[in-house]
Design an enzyme around this catalytic site. Structure first.
Site, short mmCIF file in Angstrom:
data_model
loop_
_atom_site.label_atom_id
_atom_site.label_comp_id
_atom_site.label_asym_id
_atom_site.label_seq_id
_atom_site.Cartn_x
_atom_site.Cartn_y
_atom_site.Cartn_z
NE ARG A 32 -1.92 -0.55 3.87
CZ ARG A 32 -1.43 -1.45 4.74
NH1 ARG A 32 -1.64 -2.74 4.54
NH2 ARG A 32 -0.74 -1.05 5.79
CE1 TYR A 132 10.51 -17.15 4.84
CE2 TYR A 132 12.20 -18.63 5.69
CZ TYR A 132 11.85 -17.47 5.03
OH TYR A 132 12.84 -16.62 4.58
CE LYS A 136 11.60 -17.07 1.34
NZ LYS A 136 11.53 -15.97 0.35
CB VAL A 162 19.92 -9.56 6.72
CG1 VAL A 162 20.99 -10.17 5.82
CG2 VAL A 162 18.55 -9.68 6.06
CB THR A 164 15.03 -7.13 7.79
OG1 THR A 164 14.72 -8.54 7.85
CG2 THR A 164 16.16 -6.90 6.79
#
Length: 237
Positions: A32, A132, A136, A162, A164
């Site tokens: 969005r 998950y 992947k 990482v 995030t």
């Protein structure tokens, strides 16, 4: 022109910002408009496309918005979720985009080292929202299927763990290294990339993926299942 999906925050935003700073025309995808951190982000991009990749119709509309901008040199399928509708976002959305976009020169999907613990049982994978690791494994397989079945240069990247929002503040890998490989694969001279297509990469080094991902029979079974689920065919030839 390069499309980066899921680029309003985290690894996707870092990828889009780095590519734009290097002079590339970047099209940023966000779920969005209010997902963009500041108006300045959009100003640095060539364009912004919007849509919820957990919804098939919205994903096809993202492709429509992107196609209106012209043909892409590369698509970086960065968008992903670790829980919730993981099969829809992590697997079906990249398939829908590649089936709906004017075929780009290159496609790069974000995988994960966790794909090695995923299941190649397609019935299980498409039951419910999925898990998950399996998502992947499947999107990595999709990347290799595209490399084998089309002229698109297609790769999968493990960005590492990482720091995030998804990875958490304590993640041990470098955020910068987490996006350099996909930028390189999207922009480098193909003569300097080995393998030229169908590679699984970690920090610009090829690695061995789960054996199921490189099995042509499994690749074809996945593509056939995704075709039935979506009603769309991948580009070929």
């Amino acid at each position: 022109m390069i499309l980066v999906t899921g680029a309003s925050t985290g690894l996707g935003l870092a990828t889009a910002e780095a590519l734009a700073a290097a002079g590339h025309r970047v099209v940023l995808h966000a779920r969005r408009a209010d997902r963009l951190t500041t108006p300045a982000v959009a100003e640095r991009m060539h364009a912004v496309v919007l849509g919820d990749l957990s919804d098939a119709d919205a994903t096809v509309d993202v492709a429509r918005q992107a196609n209106a901008l012209g043909r892409f040199d590369a698509v970086i399928h960065n968008a992903g979720v670790i829980d919730g509708p993981v099969t829809a976002v992590n697997v079906i959305a990249p398939y829908l985009l590649m089936a709906s976009l004017t075929p780009p020169d290159r496609s790069i999907v974000l995988s994960s080292g966790m794909h090695r613990s995923g299941s190649p049982d397609l019935d299980r994978a498409f039951r419910g929202r999925g898990d998950y690791s399996t998502s992947k494994l499947l999107v990595t397989t999709l990347a290799f299927a595209l490399a084998r079945r089309s002229r698109i240069l297609s790769h999968a990247v493990d960005p590492g763990w990482v720091p995030t929002r998804m990875g958490g503040r304590g993640a041990p890998d470098s955020l910068e290294e987490g996006h350099r490989t996909q930028e390189w694969l999207a922009t480098a001279d193909p003569a300097g990339i080995e393998p030229r297509t169908g590679g699984y990469w970690y920090h610009r080094q090829p690695r061995a993926p789960h054996p199921a991902t490189v099995d042509p029979a499994f690749q074809d079974a996945l593509v056939e299942r995704l075709s039935r689920v979506t009603g769309l065919e991948l580009p070929s030839g």
